[in-house]
Structure formats: structure tokens, C-alpha cells
Design a protein around this motif. Structure first.
Motif, PDB file in Angstrom:
ATOM      1  N   HIS A  24     -37.924   0.452 -29.131  1.00 33.42           N
ATOM      2  CA  HIS A  24     -37.118   1.509 -29.750  1.00 33.42           C
ATOM      3  C   HIS A  24     -35.937   0.898 -30.505  1.00 33.42           C
ATOM      4  CE1 HIS A  24     -39.227   3.470 -26.375  1.00 33.42           C
ATOM      5  NE2 HIS A  24     -39.315   4.501 -27.203  1.00 33.42           N
ATOM      6  N   GLU A  31     -31.801   1.773 -30.634  1.00 30.40           N
ATOM      7  CA  GLU A  31     -31.300   2.370 -29.405  1.00 30.40           C
ATOM      8  C   GLU A  31     -30.817   1.255 -28.483  1.00 30.40           C
ATOM      9  OE1 GLU A  31     -33.681   5.422 -27.493  1.00 30.40           O
ATOM     10  OE2 GLU A  31     -34.818   5.681 -29.363  1.00 30.40           O
ATOM     11  N   THR A  81     -30.667   7.083 -23.605  1.00 35.81           N
ATOM     12  CA  THR A  81     -30.144   5.861 -24.209  1.00 35.81           C
ATOM     13  C   THR A  81     -29.086   6.278 -25.226  1.00 35.81           C
ATOM     14  OG1 THR A  81     -31.876   5.904 -25.898  1.00 35.81           O
ATOM     15  CG2 THR A  81     -32.307   4.605 -23.909  1.00 35.81           C
ATOM     16  N   LYS A 111     -27.653   5.793 -29.337  1.00 37.65           N
ATOM     17  CA  LYS A 111     -27.987   5.383 -30.698  1.00 37.65           C
ATOM     18  C   LYS A 111     -26.672   5.092 -31.413  1.00 37.65           C
ATOM     19  CE  LYS A 111     -32.235   7.975 -30.880  1.00 37.65           C
ATOM     20  NZ  LYS A 111     -33.028   8.999 -31.498  1.00 37.65           N
TER      21      LYS A 111
END
Length: 187
Positions: free
Chosen positions: A161, A164, A176, A178
Motif C-alpha cells: 500500500h 500509507e 493506517t 496517509k
């Protein structure tokens, strides 16, 4: 200089694994996640408690596609003898790498030169052969497999990902972050 994001340097070592002696190289680590767990010596005190804890959690690492490699500066013969005589080490099903020439311990900067043994170093390596996480302890401080599992899951998550990051105490399935301008000052 930190080893984070560097490639594992070339090496060739003999491991005791499932009743056999097998060769392991830096190429053996590629194509899957790997964890190298350095420890001071066979037939010691904290070491068998750590290796047994890893053995008891080995199935969880395997579910994540992770191979564990324990490493000490002992020989592969010593690993076999320890495996055959210790109830705790008898549970170990992952490769036990021998590093009597200290190549691996030097490559990972965990060798105590004057003693010829390694510090307790743990290295999480991605399928491309790059170090993604590391932790080095004084030899009197034992490690815990569940903490390592959390770190491996986090490393795998952020690899899958991009953009993230995993906050403190992150566990699989938790939110998580960002990173962005909009997030600055809001945590």
C-alpha cells in the motif's frame, strides 16, 4: 550508515535444517520475505528462549510467506548438536545458519569483534533482498516473536500500500495513515 533499504551483501553459509545440512546464500532470501535473527551462541541461556518462541510462532510467519533464519557464529555441527540435545531447540523447524567466519555478522554490523559473537540483531528483508526493518539489542535483552510478527505485517502492508504508513501500536486490520498536507497538525 543505516542498513535500511540496502541490499543483503553476498554470502554463503551452511545451515542445519530439518535434519540436514543445506547451503544458504543471499539469493536464497530473494522471492519471499525473510527474517534473519542473530544470537550470540548455542548452548547459552537467553538464546534458546528466543529460538523456541520463534519456533512456536513459526506457522504464523509461514502463513505470511516469511522464512526465518537464525544465525550465530557457531558451526552447523554445533547447531545440530544443540538441536539434538535441547528440548527448546528441538522445536526449531527453520534453518539455523552457521557463521563461523563472521561474514554475515560483519555484513549486518552485529559482530562483537573481541568476543567473536553476534549481538541480538533482527532483520526483516523484503522479497527483493532489501533490509526493511532492523533492531539490535544488548545480549542480555531477549526478543519476543509476537512483536516481530507485528513488524513483519506492517512492513508487508506498507509494501503493498504505497503512500500509507502504519502508526504506533498498529495491528493488522487497524487504520493506517496517509501522509498529506491536510494531515499535518491533526494527529
Amino acid at each position: 550508515m543505516s542498513l535500511i533499504n540496502t541490499e543483503v551483501k553476498p554470502f554463503k553459509a551452511t545451515a542445519y535444517h530439518n535434519g540436514k545440512f543445506v547451503d544458504v546464500t543471499e539469493e536464497s532470501l530473494k522471492g519471499k520475505w525473510s527474517v534473519l535473527v542473530f544470537y550470540p551462541a548455542d548452548f547459552t541461556f537467553v538464546c534458546p528462549t528466543e529460538l523456541e518462541d520463534l519456533a512456536e510462532n513459526y506457522a504464523e510467519f509461514q502463513k505470511l510467506g516469511v522464512e526465518i533464519y537464525s544465525v550465530s557464529t557457531d558451526t552447523h555441527f554445533s547447531h545440530k548438536a544443540w538441536h539434538d540435545t535441547s528440548a527448546a531447540i528441538g522445536k526449531v523447524n527453520y534453518p539455523m545458519l552457521a557463521d563461523p567466519t563472521h561474514v554475515l555478522a560483519r555484513n549486518f554490523d552485529v559482530l562483537i569483534e573481541e568476543e567473536g559473537i553476534a549481538l541480538r540483531g533482527t532483520f526483516v528483508i523484503n522479497p527483493e533482498g532489501q533490509v526493511k526493518a532492523l533492531e539490535i539489542h544488548d545480549n542480555g535483552i531477549g526478543r519476543k516473536a509476537s512483536e516481530l510478527l507485528r513488524k513483519v505485517r506492517a512492513a508487508q502492508y506498507i509494501a503493498a500500500h504505497p503512500g500509507e504508513v502504519c502508526p504506533a501500536k498498529w495491528e493488522e486490520g487497524a487504520e493506517t495513515l496517509k501522509p498529506s498536507l491536510d494531515l499535518i497538525g491533526k494527529i
